[in-house]
Scaffold this motif. Structure first.
Motif, PDB file in Angstrom:
ATOM      1  N   PRO A 107     -17.065  28.848 -32.120  1.00  0.00           N
ATOM      2  CA  PRO A 107     -17.568  30.006 -32.548  1.00  0.00           C
ATOM      3  C   PRO A 107     -18.973  30.207 -33.267  1.00  0.00           C
ATOM      4  N   THR A 108     -19.145  29.450 -34.486  1.00  0.00           N
ATOM      5  CA  THR A 108     -20.195  29.334 -35.346  1.00  0.00           C
ATOM      6  C   THR A 108     -21.532  29.198 -34.398  1.00  0.00           C
ATOM      7  N   LEU A 109     -21.329  28.000 -33.443  1.00  0.00           N
ATOM      8  CA  LEU A 109     -22.417  27.585 -32.725  1.00  0.00           C
ATOM      9  C   LEU A 109     -22.791  28.736 -31.813  1.00  0.00           C
ATOM     10  N   SER A 110     -21.952  29.498 -31.225  1.00  0.00           N
ATOM     11  CA  SER A 110     -22.126  30.411 -30.365  1.00  0.00           C
ATOM     12  C   SER A 110     -22.928  31.570 -30.875  1.00  0.00           C
ATOM     13  N   LEU A 111     -22.508  32.137 -32.453  1.00  0.00           N
ATOM     14  CA  LEU A 111     -23.220  32.787 -33.065  1.00  0.00           C
ATOM     15  C   LEU A 111     -24.814  32.545 -33.268  1.00  0.00           C
ATOM     16  N   LEU A 112     -24.539  31.112 -33.819  1.00  0.00           N
ATOM     17  CA  LEU A 112     -26.065  30.805 -34.111  1.00  0.00           C
ATOM     18  C   LEU A 112     -26.890  30.654 -33.105  1.00  0.00           C
ATOM     19  N   ARG A 113     -26.582  30.335 -31.610  1.00  0.00           N
ATOM     20  CA  ARG A 113     -27.294  30.321 -30.506  1.00  0.00           C
ATOM     21  C   ARG A 113     -27.942  31.553 -30.273  1.00  0.00           C
ATOM     22  N   THR A 114     -27.025  32.757 -30.365  1.00  0.00           N
ATOM     23  CA  THR A 114     -27.087  34.182 -30.032  1.00  0.00           C
ATOM     24  C   THR A 114     -28.515  34.594 -31.120  1.00  0.00           C
ATOM     25  N   LEU A 115     -28.107  34.223 -32.351  1.00  0.00           N
ATOM     26  CA  LEU A 115     -29.052  34.381 -33.464  1.00  0.00           C
ATOM     27  C   LEU A 115     -30.468  33.993 -33.531  1.00  0.00           C
ATOM     28  N   VAL A 116     -30.393  32.791 -33.000  1.00  0.00           N
ATOM     29  CA  VAL A 116     -31.652  32.021 -33.147  1.00  0.00           C
ATOM     30  C   VAL A 116     -32.723  32.165 -31.741  1.00  0.00           C
ATOM     31  N   LEU A 117     -31.999  32.950 -30.944  1.00  0.00           N
ATOM     32  CA  LEU A 117     -32.710  33.226 -29.793  1.00  0.00           C
ATOM     33  C   LEU A 117     -33.601  34.538 -29.656  1.00  0.00           C
ATOM     34  N   ASP A 118     -33.150  35.507 -30.844  1.00  0.00           N
ATOM     35  CA  ASP A 118     -33.942  36.778 -31.111  1.00  0.00           C
ATOM     36  C   ASP A 118     -34.956  36.339 -31.713  1.00  0.00           C
ATOM     37  N   THR A 119     -35.924  37.399 -31.393  1.00  0.00           N
ATOM     38  CA  THR A 119     -37.336  37.066 -32.312  1.00  0.00           C
ATOM     39  C   THR A 119     -37.015  37.921 -33.405  1.00  0.00           C
ATOM     40  N   PRO A 120     -37.598  37.234 -34.643  1.00  0.00           N
ATOM     41  CA  PRO A 120     -37.511  37.603 -36.148  1.00  0.00           C
ATOM     42  C   PRO A 120     -38.271  39.104 -36.082  1.00  0.00           C
ATOM     43  N   ALA A 121     -37.625  39.940 -37.005  1.00  0.00           N
ATOM     44  CA  ALA A 121     -38.304  41.045 -37.095  1.00  0.00           C
ATOM     45  C   ALA A 121     -39.314  41.300 -37.953  1.00  0.00           C
ATOM     46  N   ASP A 122     -39.202  40.466 -39.214  1.00  0.00           N
ATOM     47  CA  ASP A 122     -40.167  40.305 -40.042  1.00  0.00           C
ATOM     48  C   ASP A 122     -40.263  38.953 -40.793  1.00  0.00           C
ATOM     49  N   LYS A 123     -41.029  38.684 -41.748  1.00  0.00           N
ATOM     50  CA  LYS A 123     -41.427  37.366 -42.270  1.00  0.00           C
ATOM     51  C   LYS A 123     -39.895  36.922 -43.080  1.00  0.00           C
ATOM     52  N   SER A 124     -39.281  37.554 -43.477  1.00  0.00           N
ATOM     53  CA  SER A 124     -37.662  37.367 -44.275  1.00  0.00           C
ATOM     54  C   SER A 124     -36.857  36.997 -42.996  1.00  0.00           C
ATOM     55  N   ASP A 125     -36.882  37.693 -41.966  1.00  0.00           N
ATOM     56  CA  ASP A 125     -36.016  36.983 -40.724  1.00  0.00           C
ATOM     57  C   ASP A 125     -36.411  35.663 -40.412  1.00  0.00           C
ATOM     58  N   TYR A 127     -37.595  33.366 -41.944  1.00  0.00           N
ATOM     59  CA  TYR A 127     -37.314  32.105 -43.036  1.00  0.00           C
ATOM     60  C   TYR A 127     -35.694  32.033 -42.689  1.00  0.00           C
ATOM     61  N   ALA A 128     -35.015  33.281 -42.721  1.00  0.00           N
ATOM     62  CA  ALA A 128     -33.538  33.035 -42.512  1.00  0.00           C
ATOM     63  C   ALA A 128     -33.357  32.614 -41.168  1.00  0.00           C
ATOM     64  N   GLN A 129     -33.938  32.741 -39.921  1.00  0.00           N
ATOM     65  CA  GLN A 129     -33.590  32.336 -38.712  1.00  0.00           C
ATOM     66  C   GLN A 129     -34.021  30.627 -38.686  1.00  0.00           C
ATOM     67  N   SER A 130     -35.001  30.155 -39.419  1.00  0.00           N
ATOM     68  CA  SER A 130     -35.266  29.020 -39.339  1.00  0.00           C
ATOM     69  C   SER A 130     -34.237  28.111 -39.989  1.00  0.00           C
ATOM     70  N   LYS A 131     -33.402  28.590 -41.194  1.00  0.00           N
ATOM     71  CA  LYS A 131     -32.368  28.110 -41.595  1.00  0.00           C
ATOM     72  C   LYS A 131     -31.037  28.012 -40.710  1.00  0.00           C
ATOM     73  N   MET A 132     -30.880  29.283 -39.987  1.00  0.00           N
ATOM     74  CA  MET A 132     -29.860  29.244 -39.083  1.00  0.00           C
ATOM     75  C   MET A 132     -30.081  28.242 -38.039  1.00  0.00           C
ATOM     76  N   GLN A 133     -31.306  28.057 -37.610  1.00  0.00           N
ATOM     77  CA  GLN A 133     -31.704  26.813 -36.677  1.00  0.00           C
ATOM     78  C   GLN A 133     -31.378  25.584 -37.126  1.00  0.00           C
ATOM     79  N   GLU A 134     -31.610  25.263 -38.570  1.00  0.00           N
ATOM     80  CA  GLU A 134     -31.289  24.117 -38.922  1.00  0.00           C
ATOM     81  C   GLU A 134     -29.890  23.859 -39.106  1.00  0.00           C
ATOM     82  N   ILE A 135     -29.003  24.842 -39.456  1.00  0.00           N
ATOM     83  CA  ILE A 135     -27.537  24.779 -39.460  1.00  0.00           C
ATOM     84  C   ILE A 135     -26.944  24.320 -37.983  1.00  0.00           C
TER      85      ILE A 135
END
Length: 149
Positions: A107-125, A127-135
């Motif tokens: 379930p965590t991998l599924s959520l992360l796949r969905t989240l990292v496919l989205d285009t980041p809204a701003d600079k803080s997103d 960074y967060a998305q890069s960390k989610m990709q690492e996880i």
């Protein structure tokens, strides 16, 4: 049913480890008792051996069955249900890993796949998305490694 000091120490320790494996103390104790028992045990024998209620045993049996760690058997002429641990210790470890993967990692991998496919809204997103990709990448690597093991 009475347990030797050694067997009781093992059963109690497995109960403490149960929470680390993903189930409660009593379920861990029940499983340990089934693993070290030469013959299948009834629910009443489990309750007596661990000094717990029959209701607690029933809930534990359901939990262990949902983890696919025990098997049910019957004896000719006896209406009681008997329970035993399934397979070898390696089978148990593999089953626990598969179940934890299904319940926690997938379930965590599924959520992360969905989240990292989205285009980041701003600079803080970003960074967060890069960390989610690492996880995500770490979980994928660990999952592949464990499957090979």
């Amino acid at each position: 049913m009475s347990l030797s000091e050694k067997n009781l120490a093992f059963v109690m320790h497995c109960g403490e480890m149960g929470s680390r494996w993903g189930f409660n103390r009593t379920v861990g104790q029940m499983y340990a008792l089934l693993v070290i028992s030469e013959h299948p045990l009834t629910a009443n024998e489990l309750a007596a051996g661990l000094n717990i209620s029959r209701g607690n045993v029933s809930m534990g049996i359901k939990e262990l069955a949902s983890w696919q760690l025990i098997q049910l058997s019957h004896k000719p002429g006896d209406r009681k249900e008997y329970y035993s641990a399934i397979g070898s210790i390696w089978d148990m470890a593999n089953t626990v890993f598969k179940e934890r993967r299904k319940r926690e990692i997938d379930p965590t991998l599924s959520l992360l796949r969905t989240l990292v496919l989205d285009t980041p809204a701003d600079k803080s997103d970003e960074y967060a998305q890069s960390k989610m990709q690492e996880i995500h990448d770490l979980l994928e690597m660990v999952t592949e490694w464990a499957a090979e093991l």
